[in-house]
Write a protein that holds these residues in place. Structure first.
Motif, mmCIF file in Angstrom:
data_model
loop_
_atom_site.group_PDB
_atom_site.id
_atom_site.type_symbol
_atom_site.label_atom_id
_atom_site.label_comp_id
_atom_site.label_asym_id
_atom_site.label_seq_id
_atom_site.Cartn_x
_atom_site.Cartn_y
_atom_site.Cartn_z
ATOM 1 N N GLY A 145 81.571 88.083 43.134
ATOM 2 C CA GLY A 145 80.650 88.879 43.948
ATOM 3 C C GLY A 145 80.495 88.356 45.368
ATOM 4 O O GLY A 145 80.869 87.222 45.672
ATOM 5 N N ARG A 146 79.989 89.219 46.253
ATOM 6 C CA ARG A 146 79.748 88.824 47.644
ATOM 7 C C ARG A 146 78.380 89.322 48.088
ATOM 8 O O ARG A 146 77.849 90.280 47.523
ATOM 9 N N ILE A 147 77.853 88.676 49.096
ATOM 10 C CA ILE A 147 76.595 89.130 49.681
ATOM 11 C C ILE A 147 76.829 90.479 50.359
ATOM 12 O O ILE A 147 77.810 90.641 51.094
ATOM 13 N N ASP A 148 75.969 91.462 50.076
ATOM 14 C CA ASP A 148 76.032 92.716 50.832
ATOM 15 C C ASP A 148 74.666 92.992 51.440
ATOM 16 O O ASP A 148 73.710 92.249 51.196
ATOM 17 N N MET A 149 74.573 94.054 52.250
ATOM 18 C CA MET A 149 73.346 94.287 53.007
ATOM 19 C C MET A 149 72.139 94.474 52.087
ATOM 20 O O MET A 149 71.011 94.156 52.469
ATOM 21 N N SER A 150 72.364 94.957 50.864
ATOM 22 C CA SER A 150 71.227 95.207 49.973
ATOM 23 C C SER A 150 70.516 93.906 49.580
ATOM 24 O O SER A 150 69.330 93.912 49.251
ATOM 25 N N HIS A 151 71.243 92.768 49.654
ATOM 26 C CA HIS A 151 70.604 91.497 49.272
ATOM 27 C C HIS A 151 69.526 91.071 50.273
ATOM 28 O O HIS A 151 68.736 90.176 49.997
ATOM 29 N N GLY A 152 69.541 91.715 51.445
ATOM 30 C CA GLY A 152 68.515 91.372 52.420
ATOM 31 C C GLY A 152 67.518 92.500 52.616
ATOM 32 O O GLY A 152 66.684 92.445 53.514
ATOM 33 N N SER A 153 67.588 93.509 51.758
ATOM 34 C CA SER A 153 66.771 94.709 51.967
ATOM 35 C C SER A 153 65.321 94.508 51.589
ATOM 36 O O SER A 153 64.456 95.296 51.961
ATOM 37 N N GLY A 154 65.037 93.471 50.815
ATOM 38 C CA GLY A 154 63.677 93.273 50.323
ATOM 39 C C GLY A 154 63.420 94.026 49.030
ATOM 40 O O GLY A 154 62.341 93.966 48.458
ATOM 41 N N GLY A 155 64.432 94.737 48.555
ATOM 42 C CA GLY A 155 64.263 95.521 47.327
ATOM 43 C C GLY A 155 64.729 94.770 46.101
ATOM 44 O O GLY A 155 64.678 93.528 46.033
ATOM 45 N N ARG A 156 65.229 95.532 45.154
ATOM 46 C CA ARG A 156 65.598 94.978 43.859
ATOM 47 C C ARG A 156 66.714 93.929 43.981
ATOM 48 O O ARG A 156 66.667 92.878 43.344
ATOM 49 N N ALA A 157 67.719 94.225 44.831
ATOM 50 C CA ALA A 157 68.845 93.280 44.956
ATOM 51 C C ALA A 157 68.375 91.944 45.537
ATOM 52 O O ALA A 157 68.816 90.877 45.114
ATOM 53 N N SER A 158 67.438 92.031 46.507
ATOM 54 C CA SER A 158 66.883 90.789 47.080
ATOM 55 C C SER A 158 66.159 90.008 45.995
ATOM 56 O O SER A 158 66.327 88.790 45.870
ATOM 57 N N ALA A 159 65.344 90.715 45.249
ATOM 58 C CA ALA A 159 64.547 90.060 44.211
ATOM 59 C C ALA A 159 65.451 89.394 43.187
ATOM 60 O O ALA A 159 65.210 88.255 42.750
#
Lengths: 346, 371
Positions: A12-26
């Motif tokens: 896997g790789r970091i994508d923009m959703s990991h910084g969105s503050g949503g589920r992926a960040s959590a």
């Protein structure tokens, strides 16, 4: 919270959703950061950490440091361990005991999760070894090509006991200048990695937490006038800063300055002066000349101070010059670093 | 570090210092010039200057590639980077040299120019391979030491048909600069020259015969290590005392009479003499610089970007780099030395490179000025 798919730490790789503050960040925070750094403050899961006040005779010390090293991994460490050591050392150089760290991550889109996991684990290990807890943090993601893989900013808090604290302005003419070990290992480890230079014995970064060494020095009950870690700009720049703060001069003895043979050879090869190369696990201590032996003994008894040496003395000098008796028998100035140290071309 | 520590040995240095003191005759004032910036740097860095007797004076020569580069050549490179949006590859030392309009390559970079520091000419070619859609220009500077590597990458670019690559050639020659110095009345008398170390590995020791014959000045080729230079100075004093003016070679472990034939052939194949070249400090000298010859013209940036022309620009009014490069003045004789002009804010080129007389003096030797 439960997630449909666990994070793929293999591919896997970091994508923009990991910084969105949503589920992926959590999910990233829960399954990576919180798991690795686990402690009672983080477990509360709040926006900040509530920390106990220091004992009545102590003061608080706080310091912050941003880490932007490239490459992220190098012999002897990585950006994770470096970000823990760097800030702990800044707190320790105040004579304080570091206790807590905060950590902010700026991740670049596309960063392999495997690399991030390795770095976070390295941070957790470094913090645990140092007995310091990472109590709060933040993660942001920037678009591809807008960051160098990742940046880590850490802030440290520690308690400073009552009494004479070391300060850059306390060097006095006649004082002894001690160095805890060899110069230039970190900078040359990074540079040789960056330039793809191979040496018979690889140069390892000296990156390490120095508060243990400082504690050992404090038990000698010597009044340490100045403590400083010669990081960027190297020993030369650090000593010039102290000389100006204390309005004194310094006279170093080149032959007494400890150097790793491979580092010396690499510096020679690239036309660099080890006095200006960065260190991440060394300290300079200044104390009265009559205390030097006692302090040196305490330093040498600690694993990080085995090669400690008396490298010079503080002298009266209105111009605040740092000078050095060269190995050859001559004498020259040791100025601050100008710009970046550049290899000479011929 | 075998083979290096031997040449920095304190006991041997003491012996040499004593021999130099004995050789220096009290009634004579010896004015010696170290031609190379490498020697200037080493004299200061190892504290050799303080070990010489007062009547042995070292004058810093013009052999610092960055220092002799005139402003117009840097302007040329900056315009290539800013107006033609090329990737400009340069050795690190050139980046901070002040150019026109308050710019330097480093400041142009902050304005958006794509300027990259390389450690070797070969790295520039690598960048060209990695960026096939961009134009890459290598800003080539230096005396005979750095010329063969530039020749080699131009040949390689031609063989591999790397057509997005070219070289802005600023290579210069040692002997015309030496001759120019020795014809400046203001620098005379000059009793001896410490000859270049690395340059001589390429050109050999023989070419200096023309200097010793024509000007009756001894030349001793010396290595860049402190003991090499001290031995070279001792050999010069002996020649002066005995009234000799010969080419002697202290650096025999690397320099032969004929030099590196292979490197010379490579340079001859790729470069030819320019009619004239402007030097900072020395003015415009005939047959003193190299240009890329017709067979490799496709890789000549001056031919590829034909709308750009070299424009000569005078130095800053207060800057004494010119007279310092000619050996007429010492860095501390310049009004702005250490006040307006410092390594952090260089006004002239001699304050930029660590081999520059002003930078070396500022970094290592200011104490002797104040004392």
């Amino acid at each position: 919270m439960s997630y449909v798919k666990p994070l793929d730490f293999k591919h896997g790789r970091i994508d923009m959703s990991h910084g969105s503050g949503g589920r992926a960040s959590a999910q990233l925070i829960e399954s990576l950061f919180a798991a690795a750094f686990d402690n009672e403050f983080l477990r509360q899961g709040n926006d900040g950490a509530v920390l106990p006040l220091p004992p009545p005779d102590c003061r608080l010390v706080m310091s912050t440091d941003a880490h932007v090293v490239s490459p992220l991994f190098f012999p002897g460490g990585d950006i994770g361990s470096l970000s823990v050591h760097g800030t702990i050392n800044d707190v320790a150089m105040m004579g304080a005991t570091p206790l807590w760290l905060s950590a902010s991550f700026i991740l670049e889109e596309g960063l392999p999760l495997a690399d991030l996991q390795r770095i976070v684990q390295s941070m957790a290990d470094a913090a645990q070894e140092a007995g310091v807890a990472i109590v709060t943090g933040d993660t942001k993601v920037v678009e591809r090509n807008k960051g160098d893989g990742m940046y880590i900013s850490t802030t440290g808090i520690g308690y400073l006991a009552k009494g004479n604290a070391p300060a850059g302005s306390r060097a006095r003419a006649g004082d002894a200048i001690l160095l805890s070990g060899t110069l230039g290992d970190h900078g040359m480890a990074i540079l040789s990695q960056r330039e793809g230079l191979q040496f018979d014995s690889p140069i390892r970064s000296d990156s390490a937490s120095l508060h243990g060494l400082v504690a050992a020095m404090q038990t000698s009950s010597v009044d340490i006038h100045v403590l400083r870690d010669p990081t960027r700009g190297g020993l030369a720049t650090t000593l010039n800063e102290i000389a100006r703060q204390s309005k004194v001069g310094m006279l170093l003895d080149e032959a007494a300055i400890p150097l790793n043979r491979t580092v010396a050879a690499a510096c020679e090869f690239l036309g660099l002066d080890p006095l200006y190369v960065a260190n991440e696990g060394k300290l300079v201590a200044i104390c009265r000349a009559e205390d030097a032996d006692k302090l040196l003994t305490a330093m040498r008894a600690h694993p990080l101070g085995q090669a400690a040496a008396l490298i010079g003395q503080v002298v009266v000098d209105a111009s605040c010059f740092v000078e050095m008796r060269t190995r050859l028998g001559g004498r020259r100035m040791v100025d601050m670093l100008t710009g970046e140290q550049l290899p000479r071309i011929c | 570090m075998r083979y290096i520590d031997e040449f920095r040995d304190a006991a041997l240095a003491r012996n040499l210092a004593t021999s130099i003191a004995h050789a220096a005759q009290p009634q004579q004032h010896y004015r010696l010039m170290e031609f190379c910036g490498g020697h200037t740097h080493a004299l200061s860095r190892y504290g050799v200057l303080g070990m010489l007797p007062n009547n042995v004076q070292m004058i810093h020569g013009p052999g610092c590639p960055v220092c002799v580069l005139p402003i117009g050549r840097i302007d040329f490179a900056i315009r290539l980077a800013l107006e033609h949006e090329v990737i400009l590859c340069s050795y690190g030392d050139c980046l901070r040299v002040p150019a026109s309009n308050g710019l330097s390559l480093l400041k142009a970079k902050a304005q958006g120019a794509d300027v990259r520091m390389v450690y070797s000419a070969l790295d520039a070619l690598k960048i060209a391979r990695l960026n096939p859609t961009r134009q890459i220009v290598f800003f080539a500077i230096g005396f005979e030491t750095t010329t063969p590597p530039t020749a080699s990458i131009i040949k390689q670019a031609q063989q591999e048909k790397i057509n997005n690559f070219s070289v802005l050639c600023n290579h210069v020659l040692t002997l015309p600069a030496m001759e120019s110095i020795l014809t400046q009345p203001s620098v005379l008398p000059l009793h001896g020259l410490v000859g270049p170390a690395h340059v001589s590995t390429v050109i050999g020791s023989e070419p200096y015969q023309s200097i010793t014959t024509r000007f009756r000045v001894p030349v001793v080729i010396s290595g860049f290590e402190p003991l090499d230079i001290m031995q070279g100075i001792l050999m010069l004093l002996r020649q002066v005392n005995e009234g000799r003016a010969e080419v002697e070679n202290e650096f025999t472990r690397a320099v032969t009479p004929q030099g590196n034939r292979k490197a010379q052939a490579l340079v001859l194949e790729v470069f030819e003499l320019r009619d004239t070249f402007e030097w900072r400090g020395l003015g415009t000298l005939p047959d003193s610089g190299l240009k890329i010859c017709a067979a490799f013209a496709d890789f000549d940036a001056e031919k590829r970007f034909t709308d750009l022309h070299y424009v000569s620009v005078p130095d800053h009014k207060a800057c004494e780099c010119g007279s310092i490069l000619r050996g007429e003045k010492r860095p501390q004789d310049c009004k702005i030395f250490g006040s307006v002009c410092t390594p952090d804010n260089p006004i002239g080129s001699c304050m930029v490179s660590s081999e520059g007389a002003c930078a070396a003096h500022y970094t290592y030797g200011r104490r002797s000025v104040n004392a």
